[in-house]
Design an enzyme around this catalytic site. Sequence first.
Site, PDB file in Angstrom:
ATOM      1  N   THR A 122       3.542   5.161   4.200  1.00 21.29           N
ATOM      2  CA  THR A 122       3.588   6.270   5.156  1.00 21.29           C
ATOM      3  C   THR A 122       4.973   6.347   5.779  1.00 21.29           C
ATOM      4  OG1 THR A 122       1.252   6.286   5.624  1.00 21.29           O
ATOM      5  CG2 THR A 122       2.680   6.932   7.432  1.00 21.29           C
ATOM      6  N   GLN A 182      -3.095   9.084  -2.066  1.00 22.25           N
ATOM      7  CA  GLN A 182      -3.988   8.209  -1.298  1.00 22.25           C
ATOM      8  C   GLN A 182      -4.739   9.032  -0.247  1.00 22.25           C
ATOM      9  OE1 GLN A 182      -2.690   5.217   1.557  1.00 22.25           O
ATOM     10  NE2 GLN A 182      -4.026   3.713   0.581  1.00 22.25           N
ATOM     11  N   TYR A 202      -8.963   1.606   8.303  1.00 22.43           N
ATOM     12  CA  TYR A 202      -9.188   3.049   8.458  1.00 22.43           C
ATOM     13  C   TYR A 202     -10.677   3.338   8.204  1.00 22.43           C
ATOM     14  CZ  TYR A 202      -4.215   3.256   9.025  1.00 22.43           C
ATOM     15  OH  TYR A 202      -2.956   3.053   9.521  1.00 22.43           O
ATOM     16  N   ARG A 259      -8.447   1.489  -2.872  1.00 19.81           N
ATOM     17  CA  ARG A 259      -7.680   0.393  -2.265  1.00 19.81           C
ATOM     18  C   ARG A 259      -8.513  -0.320  -1.207  1.00 19.81           C
ATOM     19  NH1 ARG A 259      -1.667  -0.351   0.545  1.00 19.81           N
ATOM     20  NH2 ARG A 259      -1.119  -1.887  -1.018  1.00 19.81           N
ATOM     21  N   ARG A 301       7.983  -2.354   0.722  1.00 23.10           N
ATOM     22  CA  ARG A 301       9.150  -2.216   1.604  1.00 23.10           C
ATOM     23  C   ARG A 301      10.489  -2.221   0.864  1.00 23.10           C
ATOM     24  NH1 ARG A 301       6.773  -6.681   5.519  1.00 23.10           N
ATOM     25  NH2 ARG A 301       5.869  -7.214   3.520  1.00 23.10           N
TER      26      ARG A 301
HETATM   27  C1  LIG Z   1       6.301   1.767   6.337  1.00 19.53           C
HETATM   28  C2  LIG Z   1       5.022   1.354   5.695  1.00 19.53           C
HETATM   29  C3  LIG Z   1       4.028   2.285   5.506  1.00 19.53           C
HETATM   30  C4  LIG Z   1       2.826   1.935   4.870  1.00 19.53           C
HETATM   31  N1  LIG Z   1       1.895   2.896   4.654  1.00 19.53           N
HETATM   32  C5  LIG Z   1       0.748   2.596   3.984  1.00 19.53           C
HETATM   33  C6  LIG Z   1      -0.196   3.607   3.675  1.00 19.53           C
HETATM   34  O1  LIG Z   1      -0.014   4.800   3.944  1.00 19.53           O
HETATM   35  N2  LIG Z   1      -1.329   3.227   3.049  1.00 19.53           N
HETATM   36  C7  LIG Z   1      -1.585   1.923   2.700  1.00 19.53           C
HETATM   37  O2  LIG Z   1      -2.635   1.622   2.130  1.00 19.53           O
HETATM   38  N3  LIG Z   1      -0.676   0.956   2.953  1.00 19.53           N
HETATM   39  C8  LIG Z   1       0.483   1.257   3.559  1.00 19.53           C
HETATM   40  N4  LIG Z   1       1.432   0.284   3.758  1.00 19.53           N
HETATM   41  C9  LIG Z   1       1.252  -1.047   3.145  1.00 19.53           C
HETATM   42  C10 LIG Z   1       1.982  -1.105   1.770  1.00 19.53           C
HETATM   43  O3  LIG Z   1       1.346  -0.252   0.847  1.00 19.53           O
HETATM   44  C11 LIG Z   1       2.027  -2.525   1.190  1.00 19.53           C
HETATM   45  O4  LIG Z   1       0.724  -2.989   0.967  1.00 19.53           O
HETATM   46  C12 LIG Z   1       2.774  -3.483   2.100  1.00 19.53           C
HETATM   47  O5  LIG Z   1       4.016  -2.945   2.501  1.00 19.53           O
HETATM   48  C13 LIG Z   1       2.991  -4.825   1.413  1.00 19.53           C
HETATM   49  O6  LIG Z   1       3.858  -4.714   0.300  1.00 19.53           O
HETATM   50  P1  LIG Z   1       5.404  -5.190   0.399  1.00 19.53           P
HETATM   51  O7  LIG Z   1       5.369  -6.610   0.910  1.00 19.53           O
HETATM   52  O8  LIG Z   1       5.922  -5.090  -1.007  1.00 19.53           O
HETATM   53  O9  LIG Z   1       6.075  -4.268   1.345  1.00 19.53           O
HETATM   54  C14 LIG Z   1       2.627   0.612   4.426  1.00 19.53           C
HETATM   55  C15 LIG Z   1       3.627  -0.336   4.617  1.00 19.53           C
HETATM   56  C16 LIG Z   1       4.819   0.016   5.238  1.00 19.53           C
HETATM   57  C17 LIG Z   1       5.886  -1.020   5.393  1.00 19.53           C
END
Ligand SMILES: Cc1cc2nc3c(=O)[nH]c(=O)nc-3n(C[C@H](O)[C@H](O)[C@H](O)COP(=O)(O)O)c2cc1C
Length: 409
Positions: free
Chosen positions: A33, A108, A191, A241, A349
């Site tokens: 997001t 999503q 959610y 998910r 990220r």
């Molecule tokens: C800025 C940001 C926004 C995210 N938005 C969502 C989202 O909209 N839906 C969701 O299921 N997870 C969301 N996540 C979680 C990510 O999909 C992911 O699971 C999480 O960042 C871990 O992966 P990483 O360690 O590679 O960043 C978000 C994470 C971040 C950092």
Amino acid sequence: MSTEQVAQSNLFKPIRLNKNVELSHRIAIPPLTRARATKDHVPTDLMAKYYDDRTKTPGSLIVAEGTFVCPEAVGWGHAPGIWSDRQVKAWKQINDKVHANKSFISCQLWNLGRQADPVLLKEVGIAYKSASDVYIDEETEKKAKEIGNPLTPLTKEEIKNYVENVYPNAAQNAIEGAGFDFVEIHGAHGYIFDQFFQETSNKRTDEYGPQSIENRSRFFFEVLDSIVARLGGDGSKVAVRISPWAFFGGMEGNTRGIEKTKQEFGYIVEQLEQRRQKYGLAYLSIVEPRVSGVLSIEKDKVIGDNEWIFDLFKGVVLRSGTYYSFDKQFTALLKDVNNNDRTLIGIGRPAISNPDIVERLRNGWDAVYYDRDTFYVQRDDGYNTYGFHGQEAPKFSEEQKLYAGVPLA
Ligand SMILES: Cc1cc2nc3c(=O)[nH]c(=O)nc-3n(C[C@H](O)[C@H](O)[C@H](O)COP(=O)(O)O)c2cc1C
């Protein structure tokens, strides 16, 4: 860890998700997001460039950010929706770019429930709803009551409307209208569906209520079945998910205990496997216990693992949570991608600050660290201002960084 080890791993081998979609590698960008849509939830030109840039390697999969299914699902600014014609037309332009790159994109399907801001909801005349009237915290409770928008349980009529109309409409808009390759039902991170799954937020007394996980997951499975029926009985464009271990959104996370988590989410995963056998499912996305929502968990607080999910679910599993390490010690990544041939590795990220994260991994190039302060701002800064390898510091004027985008439709 050497570049050769990464190159020789399963990571750069193709993997098939359904009869039309074969990915050329096993890195997927999970939903992120970013708040670059308009206030009325229409995708912008900023988003078109962002998704285009992140799918330049042909055969990539990106899961688009959480996207609201209907006006009642909102309560957080500047995230996109998929219920109106304008939103669908705008997404279509983004998806056409992804497809021109020969890559693939999921939508999503998101509904905030009690994680909505009751004040924002009040502004647009929308009631604040969840599985029950259990607030996420005292501050939100106070705010909701003061503004005259207290949290109330979804009625059975409202649940029925979500099952029969809202979710299937959103899925159809996404796949048939906007040209997404997949829809991913957001059952994670506290959610709406997680609010039903978990005892801490579900105090209902009807058949959607807390007596059993069968009851608590009933709404979710009714929605899943209804989406698949609307898409002609074929579930191969539908994904899910879940995040059994996450605390995000006031959930119990690993304090529920390992056995109880495995038992309750095990039921959900078993049901998903039964449905996969019946009508196909594109993939199951799971969140590793190393992260909770948008934050990493301290190493000594990580409890549990997701290995058991592979015993229960026999389709493709997308795993996310600190798989990319900036020191290039890809220990967990290599272990998990090689351990099981049905594994996709989510990199979240780091893909924010490296549009070409796939090529950086493939070639052993350094990656740029992300800046959390720019995750949710309404300007291009920290969004399209990161470069491809070899152009790490493109020059952006202050004016360019402040550009907030225009709606695509
Ligand atoms: C800025 C940001 C926004 C995210 N938005 C969502 C989202 O909209 N839906 C969701 O299921 N997870 C969301 N996540 C979680 C990510 O999909 C992911 O699971 C999480 O960042 C871990 O992966 P990483 O360690 O590679 O960043 C978000 C994470 C971040 C950092």
